[in-house]
Design a protein around this motif. Structure first.
Motif, PDB file in Angstrom:
ATOM      1  N   ASP A 158       2.886  17.093   5.080  1.00  0.00           N
ATOM      2  CA  ASP A 158       2.946  16.116   6.151  1.00  0.00           C
ATOM      3  C   ASP A 158       2.008  14.962   5.838  1.00  0.00           C
ATOM      4  OD1 ASP A 158       4.750  17.598   7.690  1.00  0.00           O
ATOM      5  OD2 ASP A 158       3.121  18.722   8.642  1.00  0.00           O
ATOM      6  N   LEU A 159       2.199  13.858   6.542  1.00  0.00           N
ATOM      7  CA  LEU A 159       1.264  12.749   6.421  1.00  0.00           C
ATOM      8  C   LEU A 159      -0.087  13.169   7.000  1.00  0.00           C
ATOM      9  CD1 LEU A 159       3.503   9.745   7.507  1.00  0.00           C
ATOM     10  CD2 LEU A 159       2.636  10.230   5.225  1.00  0.00           C
ATOM     11  N   PRO A 160      -1.181  12.603   6.486  1.00  0.00           N
ATOM     12  CA  PRO A 160      -2.502  12.918   7.050  1.00  0.00           C
ATOM     13  C   PRO A 160      -2.573  12.534   8.525  1.00  0.00           C
ATOM     14  CG  PRO A 160      -2.693  11.645   5.011  1.00  0.00           C
ATOM     15  CD  PRO A 160      -1.250  11.677   5.376  1.00  0.00           C
ATOM     16  N   ASP A 161      -3.491  13.139   9.244  1.00  0.00           N
ATOM     17  CA  ASP A 161      -3.624  12.917  10.690  1.00  0.00           C
ATOM     18  C   ASP A 161      -3.834  11.455  11.054  1.00  0.00           C
ATOM     19  OD1 ASP A 161      -3.280  15.589  11.168  1.00  0.00           O
ATOM     20  OD2 ASP A 161      -5.417  16.016  11.336  1.00  0.00           O
ATOM     21  N   PHE A 162      -4.489  10.682  10.193  1.00  0.00           N
ATOM     22  CA  PHE A 162      -4.773   9.284  10.522  1.00  0.00           C
ATOM     23  C   PHE A 162      -3.552   8.378  10.367  1.00  0.00           C
ATOM     24  CE2 PHE A 162      -5.622   9.662   5.998  1.00  0.00           C
ATOM     25  CZ  PHE A 162      -4.904   8.591   5.485  1.00  0.00           C
ATOM     26  N   ALA A 163      -2.535   8.826   9.671  1.00  0.00           N
ATOM     27  CA  ALA A 163      -1.364   7.994   9.381  1.00  0.00           C
ATOM     28  C   ALA A 163      -0.324   8.128  10.493  1.00  0.00           C
ATOM     29  CB  ALA A 163      -0.751   8.397   8.048  1.00  0.00           C
ATOM     30  N   ASP A 164      -0.053   7.029  11.176  1.00  0.00           N
ATOM     31  CA  ASP A 164       0.973   7.006  12.220  1.00  0.00           C
ATOM     32  C   ASP A 164       2.339   7.068  11.542  1.00  0.00           C
ATOM     33  OD1 ASP A 164       2.713   6.566  14.306  1.00  0.00           O
ATOM     34  OD2 ASP A 164       1.788   4.698  14.959  1.00  0.00           O
ATOM     35  N   PRO A 165       3.089   8.144  11.729  1.00  0.00           N
ATOM     36  CA  PRO A 165       4.381   8.295  11.044  1.00  0.00           C
ATOM     37  C   PRO A 165       5.347   7.127  11.254  1.00  0.00           C
ATOM     38  CG  PRO A 165       3.785  10.329  12.164  1.00  0.00           C
ATOM     39  CD  PRO A 165       2.788   9.282  12.580  1.00  0.00           C
ATOM     40  N   ILE A 175       0.845  -1.192   0.000  1.00  0.00           N
ATOM     41  CA  ILE A 175       0.000   0.000   0.000  1.00  0.00           C
ATOM     42  C   ILE A 175       0.879   1.241   0.000  1.00  0.00           C
ATOM     43  CG2 ILE A 175      -1.707   1.340   1.276  1.00  0.00           C
ATOM     44  CD1 ILE A 175      -2.723  -1.287   2.434  1.00  0.00           C
ATOM     45  N   GLY A 176       0.671   2.095  -0.979  1.00  0.00           N
ATOM     46  CA  GLY A 176       1.386   3.358  -1.046  1.00  0.00           C
ATOM     47  C   GLY A 176       0.465   4.510  -0.691  1.00  0.00           C
ATOM     48  N   LEU A 177       1.001   5.495  -0.038  1.00  0.00           N
ATOM     49  CA  LEU A 177       0.260   6.700   0.335  1.00  0.00           C
ATOM     50  C   LEU A 177       0.966   7.890  -0.297  1.00  0.00           C
ATOM     51  CD1 LEU A 177      -1.815   8.322   2.027  1.00  0.00           C
ATOM     52  CD2 LEU A 177      -0.223   8.148   3.952  1.00  0.00           C
ATOM     53  N   TYR A 178       0.251   8.625  -1.140  1.00  0.00           N
ATOM     54  CA  TYR A 178       0.814   9.798  -1.806  1.00  0.00           C
ATOM     55  C   TYR A 178       0.261  11.071  -1.179  1.00  0.00           C
ATOM     56  CZ  TYR A 178       2.677   7.024  -5.656  1.00  0.00           C
ATOM     57  OH  TYR A 178       3.398   6.135  -6.413  1.00  0.00           O
ATOM     58  N   GLY A 236      -7.076  12.287  -6.165  1.00  0.00           N
ATOM     59  CA  GLY A 236      -7.236  12.056  -4.731  1.00  0.00           C
ATOM     60  C   GLY A 236      -6.484  13.076  -3.900  1.00  0.00           C
ATOM     61  N   VAL A 237      -5.257  13.350  -4.277  1.00  0.00           N
ATOM     62  CA  VAL A 237      -4.467  14.340  -3.540  1.00  0.00           C
ATOM     63  C   VAL A 237      -5.104  15.726  -3.669  1.00  0.00           C
ATOM     64  CG1 VAL A 237      -2.230  15.490  -3.353  1.00  0.00           C
ATOM     65  CG2 VAL A 237      -2.323  13.015  -3.713  1.00  0.00           C
ATOM     66  N   ALA A 238      -5.588  16.054  -4.855  1.00  0.00           N
ATOM     67  CA  ALA A 238      -6.221  17.364  -5.058  1.00  0.00           C
ATOM     68  C   ALA A 238      -7.507  17.496  -4.242  1.00  0.00           C
ATOM     69  CB  ALA A 238      -6.511  17.581  -6.536  1.00  0.00           C
ATOM     70  N   ASN A 239      -8.269  16.409  -4.127  1.00  0.00           N
ATOM     71  CA  ASN A 239      -9.569  16.472  -3.458  1.00  0.00           C
ATOM     72  C   ASN A 239      -9.495  16.361  -1.939  1.00  0.00           C
ATOM     73  OD1 ASN A 239     -10.939  16.775  -5.878  1.00  0.00           O
ATOM     74  ND2 ASN A 239     -11.216  14.585  -6.153  1.00  0.00           N
ATOM     75  N   VAL A 240      -8.640  15.453  -1.429  1.00  0.00           N
ATOM     76  CA  VAL A 240      -8.629  15.225   0.019  1.00  0.00           C
ATOM     77  C   VAL A 240      -7.246  15.331   0.638  1.00  0.00           C
ATOM     78  CG1 VAL A 240     -10.731  13.848   0.054  1.00  0.00           C
ATOM     79  CG2 VAL A 240      -8.543  12.721  -0.267  1.00  0.00           C
ATOM     80  N   GLY A 241      -6.226  15.634  -0.148  1.00  0.00           N
ATOM     81  CA  GLY A 241      -4.887  15.845   0.395  1.00  0.00           C
ATOM     82  C   GLY A 241      -4.007  14.613   0.429  1.00  0.00           C
ATOM     83  N   HIS A 242      -4.573  13.449   0.067  1.00  0.00           N
ATOM     84  CA  HIS A 242      -3.780  12.219   0.024  1.00  0.00           C
ATOM     85  C   HIS A 242      -4.464  11.227  -0.903  1.00  0.00           C
ATOM     86  CE1 HIS A 242      -6.880  11.230   2.969  1.00  0.00           C
ATOM     87  NE2 HIS A 242      -6.705   9.959   2.585  1.00  0.00           N
ATOM     88  N   ALA A 243      -3.727  10.204  -1.307  1.00  0.00           N
ATOM     89  CA  ALA A 243      -4.312   9.138  -2.119  1.00  0.00           C
ATOM     90  C   ALA A 243      -3.555   7.847  -1.844  1.00  0.00           C
ATOM     91  CB  ALA A 243      -4.218   9.479  -3.604  1.00  0.00           C
ATOM     92  N   PHE A 244      -4.291   6.760  -1.825  1.00  0.00           N
ATOM     93  CA  PHE A 244      -3.700   5.443  -1.671  1.00  0.00           C
ATOM     94  C   PHE A 244      -3.532   4.809  -3.049  1.00  0.00           C
ATOM     95  CE2 PHE A 244      -5.738   6.066   2.448  1.00  0.00           C
ATOM     96  CZ  PHE A 244      -4.694   5.762   3.301  1.00  0.00           C
ATOM     97  N   ARG A 245      -2.543   3.913  -3.150  1.00  0.00           N
ATOM     98  CA  ARG A 245      -2.310   3.196  -4.403  1.00  0.00           C
ATOM     99  C   ARG A 245      -1.828   1.788  -4.077  1.00  0.00           C
ATOM    100  NH1 ARG A 245       2.099   4.756  -9.074  1.00  0.00           N
ATOM    101  NH2 ARG A 245       1.488   3.138 -10.548  1.00  0.00           N
ATOM    102  N   ASP A 246      -2.389   0.810  -4.794  1.00  0.00           N
ATOM    103  CA  ASP A 246      -1.937  -0.571  -4.675  1.00  0.00           C
ATOM    104  C   ASP A 246      -0.602  -0.665  -5.378  1.00  0.00           C
ATOM    105  OD1 ASP A 246      -1.535  -3.272  -4.573  1.00  0.00           O
ATOM    106  OD2 ASP A 246      -3.349  -3.806  -5.666  1.00  0.00           O
ATOM    107  N   MET A 247       0.446  -1.030  -4.649  1.00  0.00           N
ATOM    108  CA  MET A 247       1.805  -1.040  -5.207  1.00  0.00           C
ATOM    109  C   MET A 247       2.191  -2.415  -5.747  1.00  0.00           C
ATOM    110  SD  MET A 247       2.337   2.105  -4.767  1.00  0.00           S
ATOM    111  CE  MET A 247       4.038   2.337  -5.236  1.00  0.00           C
ATOM    112  N   ASP A 248       1.302  -3.405  -5.606  1.00  0.00           N
ATOM    113  CA  ASP A 248       1.610  -4.741  -6.130  1.00  0.00           C
ATOM    114  C   ASP A 248       1.435  -4.815  -7.619  1.00  0.00           C
ATOM    115  OD1 ASP A 248       2.259  -5.752  -3.647  1.00  0.00           O
ATOM    116  OD2 ASP A 248       0.199  -6.347  -3.214  1.00  0.00           O
TER     117      ASP A 248
END
Length: 64
Positions: free
Chosen positions: A24-31, A15-18, A52-64
């Motif tokens: 900074d990382l979003p508040d829910f993400a434990d650094p 799982i990638g987080l952009y 996703g980044v434009a709309n909510v400040g972050h986006a997840f991506r399946d890295m597999d």
């Protein structure tokens, strides 16, 4: 050109987080659970990540 920072989850490396480069990382993400894995230009990413980044400040991506 817009740049995006990629973080990988140490518990789930598939799982990638952009976020916008320099943000900074979003508040829910434990650094402690996310490691910086580099920066990518917008033209190298799928449109869903950019939107996703434009709309909510972050986006997840399946890295597999």
């Amino acid at each position: 050109m817009q740049l995006y920072d990629l973080y990988l989850n140490t518990k789930k490396p598939g799982i990638g987080l952009y976020v916008a480069s320099g943000s900074d990382l979003p508040d829910f993400a434990d650094p402690k659970e996310w490691i910086f894995d580099g920066t990518a230009a917008a033209d190298l990413l799928p449109p869903s990540v950019i939107e996703g980044v434009a709309n909510v400040g972050h986006a997840f991506r399946d890295m597999d």
